[in-house]
Write a protein that holds these residues in place. Sequence first.
Motif, PDB file in Angstrom:
ATOM      1  N   TYR A 190      -9.782   2.301  15.883  1.00  0.00           N
ATOM      2  CA  TYR A 190      -8.770   3.025  14.820  1.00  0.00           C
ATOM      3  C   TYR A 190      -9.239   4.510  14.945  1.00  0.00           C
ATOM      4  CZ  TYR A 190      -7.286   3.742  10.233  1.00  0.00           C
ATOM      5  OH  TYR A 190      -6.333   4.171   9.057  1.00  0.00           O
ATOM      6  N   LYS A 229      -5.780   6.808  15.398  1.00  0.00           N
ATOM      7  CA  LYS A 229      -5.469   7.795  14.825  1.00  0.00           C
ATOM      8  C   LYS A 229      -5.450   9.303  15.283  1.00  0.00           C
ATOM      9  CE  LYS A 229      -4.008   5.157  11.458  1.00  0.00           C
ATOM     10  NZ  LYS A 229      -2.578   4.874  11.104  1.00  0.00           N
ATOM     11  N   GLY A 261       0.708  -1.264   0.270  1.00  0.00           N
ATOM     12  CA  GLY A 261       0.058  -0.069  -0.111  1.00  0.00           C
ATOM     13  C   GLY A 261       0.713   1.255  -0.032  1.00  0.00           C
ATOM     14  N   ILE A 262       0.417   2.191   0.871  1.00  0.00           N
ATOM     15  CA  ILE A 262       0.995   3.359   0.954  1.00  0.00           C
ATOM     16  C   ILE A 262       2.506   3.205   1.316  1.00  0.00           C
ATOM     17  CG2 ILE A 262       1.089   5.668   2.457  1.00  0.00           C
ATOM     18  CD1 ILE A 262      -2.052   5.111   2.687  1.00  0.00           C
ATOM     19  N   ALA A 296      10.138  -6.870  10.961  1.00  0.00           N
ATOM     20  CA  ALA A 296       9.802  -6.437  12.436  1.00  0.00           C
ATOM     21  C   ALA A 296       8.338  -6.108  12.836  1.00  0.00           C
ATOM     22  CB  ALA A 296      10.492  -4.975  12.719  1.00  0.00           C
ATOM     23  N   ASP A 297       7.925  -6.620  14.174  1.00  0.00           N
ATOM     24  CA  ASP A 297       6.509  -5.899  14.534  1.00  0.00           C
ATOM     25  C   ASP A 297       6.821  -4.864  15.305  1.00  0.00           C
ATOM     26  OD1 ASP A 297       4.263  -5.505  15.792  1.00  0.00           O
ATOM     27  OD2 ASP A 297       3.844  -7.608  16.320  1.00  0.00           O
ATOM     28  N   VAL A 298       6.297  -3.609  14.421  1.00  0.00           N
ATOM     29  CA  VAL A 298       6.572  -2.348  15.176  1.00  0.00           C
ATOM     30  C   VAL A 298       6.088  -1.965  16.520  1.00  0.00           C
ATOM     31  CG1 VAL A 298       7.017  -1.284  12.913  1.00  0.00           C
ATOM     32  CG2 VAL A 298       4.683  -1.265  13.764  1.00  0.00           C
ATOM     33  N   THR A 317      -5.704   0.801  -1.536  1.00  0.00           N
ATOM     34  CA  THR A 317      -4.759  -0.343  -0.894  1.00  0.00           C
ATOM     35  C   THR A 317      -5.440  -1.487  -0.282  1.00  0.00           C
ATOM     36  OG1 THR A 317      -4.761   0.444   1.537  1.00  0.00           O
ATOM     37  CG2 THR A 317      -3.277   1.593  -0.012  1.00  0.00           C
ATOM     38  N   THR A 347       1.790   8.184   9.793  1.00  0.00           N
ATOM     39  CA  THR A 347       0.497   8.103   8.956  1.00  0.00           C
ATOM     40  C   THR A 347      -0.496   8.146   9.912  1.00  0.00           C
ATOM     41  OG1 THR A 347       1.424   6.919   7.351  1.00  0.00           O
ATOM     42  CG2 THR A 347      -0.788   7.083   7.462  1.00  0.00           C
ATOM     43  N   GLY A 348      -1.433   9.177   9.964  1.00  0.00           N
ATOM     44  CA  GLY A 348      -2.877   9.316  10.742  1.00  0.00           C
ATOM     45  C   GLY A 348      -3.869   8.707   9.654  1.00  0.00           C
ATOM     46  N   ASN A 354       4.370   4.368   9.208  1.00  0.00           N
ATOM     47  CA  ASN A 354       3.156   4.178   8.582  1.00  0.00           C
ATOM     48  C   ASN A 354       2.415   3.013   8.920  1.00  0.00           C
ATOM     49  OD1 ASN A 354       1.724   4.536   5.720  1.00  0.00           O
ATOM     50  ND2 ASN A 354       2.671   2.629   5.483  1.00  0.00           N
ATOM     51  N   MET A 404      -5.548  -2.489   2.588  1.00  0.00           N
ATOM     52  CA  MET A 404      -6.437  -2.019   3.753  1.00  0.00           C
ATOM     53  C   MET A 404      -7.742  -2.106   3.211  1.00  0.00           C
ATOM     54  SD  MET A 404      -5.940   0.558   6.566  1.00  0.00           S
ATOM     55  CE  MET A 404      -4.666  -0.039   7.616  1.00  0.00           C
ATOM     56  N   THR A 454      -7.947   5.232   0.292  1.00  0.00           N
ATOM     57  CA  THR A 454      -6.718   5.140  -0.696  1.00  0.00           C
ATOM     58  C   THR A 454      -6.854   3.958  -0.948  1.00  0.00           C
ATOM     59  OG1 THR A 454      -5.738   6.955   0.835  1.00  0.00           O
ATOM     60  CG2 THR A 454      -4.295   5.550  -0.904  1.00  0.00           C
ATOM     61  N   ASP A 495       8.627  -4.430   7.879  1.00  0.00           N
ATOM     62  CA  ASP A 495       7.304  -4.785   7.381  1.00  0.00           C
ATOM     63  C   ASP A 495       7.322  -6.068   8.554  1.00  0.00           C
ATOM     64  OD1 ASP A 495       4.912  -4.022   5.602  1.00  0.00           O
ATOM     65  OD2 ASP A 495       4.537  -5.860   6.461  1.00  0.00           O
ATOM     66  N   PRO A 517      -4.469  10.385   5.280  1.00  0.00           N
ATOM     67  CA  PRO A 517      -5.036   9.980   3.828  1.00  0.00           C
ATOM     68  C   PRO A 517      -6.500   9.818   4.195  1.00  0.00           C
ATOM     69  CG  PRO A 517      -3.257   8.568   4.373  1.00  0.00           C
ATOM     70  CD  PRO A 517      -3.678   9.218   5.969  1.00  0.00           C
ATOM     71  N   GLY A 518      -7.361  10.163   2.960  1.00  0.00           N
ATOM     72  CA  GLY A 518      -8.735   9.739   3.044  1.00  0.00           C
ATOM     73  C   GLY A 518      -8.751   8.335   2.368  1.00  0.00           C
TER      74      GLY A 518
HETATM   75  N1  NAD Z   1      -6.180   2.770   2.775  1.00  0.00           N
HETATM   76  C1  NAD Z   1      -6.756   3.715   3.244  1.00  0.00           C
HETATM   77  O1  NAD Z   1      -7.807   4.267   2.910  1.00  0.00           O
HETATM   78  C2  NAD Z   1      -6.246   4.367   4.632  1.00  0.00           C
HETATM   79  C3  NAD Z   1      -6.564   5.732   4.878  1.00  0.00           C
HETATM   80  C4  NAD Z   1      -6.348   6.617   5.903  1.00  0.00           C
HETATM   81  C5  NAD Z   1      -4.954   5.906   6.456  1.00  0.00           C
HETATM   82  N2  NAD Z   1      -4.542   4.869   6.276  1.00  0.00           N
HETATM   83  C6  NAD Z   1      -3.274   4.543   6.957  1.00  0.00           C
HETATM   84  O2  NAD Z   1      -2.148   4.369   6.150  1.00  0.00           O
HETATM   85  C7  NAD Z   1      -1.334   3.424   6.566  1.00  0.00           C
HETATM   86  C8  NAD Z   1      -0.790   2.395   5.512  1.00  0.00           C
HETATM   87  O3  NAD Z   1      -1.984   1.627   5.304  1.00  0.00           O
HETATM   88  P1  NAD Z   1      -2.500   0.768   3.780  1.00  0.00           P
HETATM   89  O4  NAD Z   1      -3.459   1.414   3.417  1.00  0.00           O
HETATM   90  O5  NAD Z   1      -1.207   1.253   2.869  1.00  0.00           O
HETATM   91  O6  NAD Z   1      -2.636  -0.460   4.059  1.00  0.00           O
HETATM   92  P2  NAD Z   1      -1.822  -2.056   3.959  1.00  0.00           P
HETATM   93  O7  NAD Z   1      -2.547  -2.936   4.619  1.00  0.00           O
HETATM   94  O8  NAD Z   1      -1.808  -1.939   2.225  1.00  0.00           O
HETATM   95  O9  NAD Z   1      -0.329  -1.620   4.293  1.00  0.00           O
HETATM   96  C9  NAD Z   1      -0.047  -2.007   5.684  1.00  0.00           C
HETATM   97  C10 NAD Z   1       1.254  -2.345   5.790  1.00  0.00           C
HETATM   98  O10 NAD Z   1       1.553  -2.333   7.217  1.00  0.00           O
HETATM   99  C11 NAD Z   1       2.356  -3.734   7.811  1.00  0.00           C
HETATM  100  N3  NAD Z   1       1.965  -3.920   9.140  1.00  0.00           N
HETATM  101  C12 NAD Z   1       0.765  -4.254   9.597  1.00  0.00           C
HETATM  102  N4  NAD Z   1       0.999  -4.510  10.820  1.00  0.00           N
HETATM  103  C13 NAD Z   1       2.529  -4.314  11.243  1.00  0.00           C
HETATM  104  C14 NAD Z   1       3.304  -4.538  12.334  1.00  0.00           C
HETATM  105  N5  NAD Z   1       2.948  -4.640  13.585  1.00  0.00           N
HETATM  106  N6  NAD Z   1       4.522  -4.211  12.168  1.00  0.00           N
HETATM  107  C15 NAD Z   1       5.174  -4.237  10.898  1.00  0.00           C
HETATM  108  N7  NAD Z   1       4.354  -3.875   9.710  1.00  0.00           N
HETATM  109  C16 NAD Z   1       2.974  -4.188   9.899  1.00  0.00           C
HETATM  110  C17 NAD Z   1       1.263  -4.662   6.643  1.00  0.00           C
HETATM  111  O11 NAD Z   1       1.981  -6.058   6.575  1.00  0.00           O
HETATM  112  C18 NAD Z   1       1.259  -3.897   5.596  1.00  0.00           C
HETATM  113  O12 NAD Z   1       2.306  -4.214   4.564  1.00  0.00           O
HETATM  114  C19 NAD Z   1      -1.919   2.615   7.870  1.00  0.00           C
HETATM  115  O13 NAD Z   1      -1.622   3.661   8.934  1.00  0.00           O
HETATM  116  C20 NAD Z   1      -3.258   3.176   7.814  1.00  0.00           C
HETATM  117  O14 NAD Z   1      -4.087   2.999   8.591  1.00  0.00           O
HETATM  118  C21 NAD Z   1      -4.988   4.232   5.147  1.00  0.00           C
END
Ligand code: NAD
Length: 252
Positions: free
Chosen positions: A154, A158, A16-17, A61-63, A189, A139-140, A89, A191, A187, A36, A184-185
Amino acid sequence: MQLENKRAIVTGGAGGIGRAAALAFADEGARVAVVDVDAEGAAAVADAIVAAGGDAIALTADVSIDTDVRGVVDETVAAFGGIDVVFNNAGIVRRATAIDTTVEEWDRVFGVNVRSIFLMAKFAVPVMADDGGGSMINTGSGWGLTGGANALSYCASKGAVVNMTRALAIDHGPQGIRVNSVNPGDTNTGMLRDEARQLSADEAAFRAESADRPLGRMGEPEEIAAAVVWLASDASSYVTGSALVVDGGGIA
Ligand SMILES: NC(=O)c1ccc[n+]([C@@H]2O[C@H](COP(=O)([O-])OP(=O)(O)OC[C@H]3O[C@@H](n4cnc5c(N)ncnc54)[C@H](O)[C@@H]3O)[C@@H](O)[C@H]2O)c1
């Protein structure tokens, strides 16, 4: 190039992002630690950067775990000699009200979305300060600013990200460290698709759900990444503590 000679950590970099940001950072000249829980996914992104002539390492890593985050900081310093940019992020979402959210889910969402940023700041800020400063981007979410339906943990997490960002900016501005959130709004991905699958498997319906905003569509991860590149770069040198919204003009 906007990030030449910068050494960057990107969490959640496998998808994703985060993936889009890791690739964009490398395109702009940064060396990137792709972090990741998904080891294969992180390796694939780091491999793609190296194949394109860039410099990257993959770190599993688990963050939410302190020893993992300490390891990420140590391994990045060992590989690149320092840290200039951190993009916190990685995030997870649980779609539930207070009634339906378990205590374990609440703690997990806060562990991944909030504790992770505290831990990264705890271990990476001293390294960045020693080098004269740097830029942290967290990333909020639009829902961290407005709230949203059926995602209590969530939205709370955030909201915490947005305010932690301000507090970190206040504490570490004097050390030359800028801290901003990108919000982000919807997006496009994994998620969002995972969530949407619960609503509709149909691609047109999936896209239509995000059309109720001035730009009439959801965002692409590269469009969030472009804002993050700017916040990471010296072009945003007087921006700190801000909550940058990237949502096509409407959060709902
Ligand atoms: N997609 C949207 O619409 C959207 C909107 C607003 C905010 N966000 C935020 O953007 C950020 C990225 O989300 P995304 O949409 O790209 O999602 P995604 O699920 O595509 O990517 C998230 C990544 O984080 C990794 N991850 C999850 N738990 C983890 C952990 N404990 N340790 C390490 N890595 C971990 C996942 O394996 C994945 O690769 C997130 O913080 C999400 O809340 C997303």
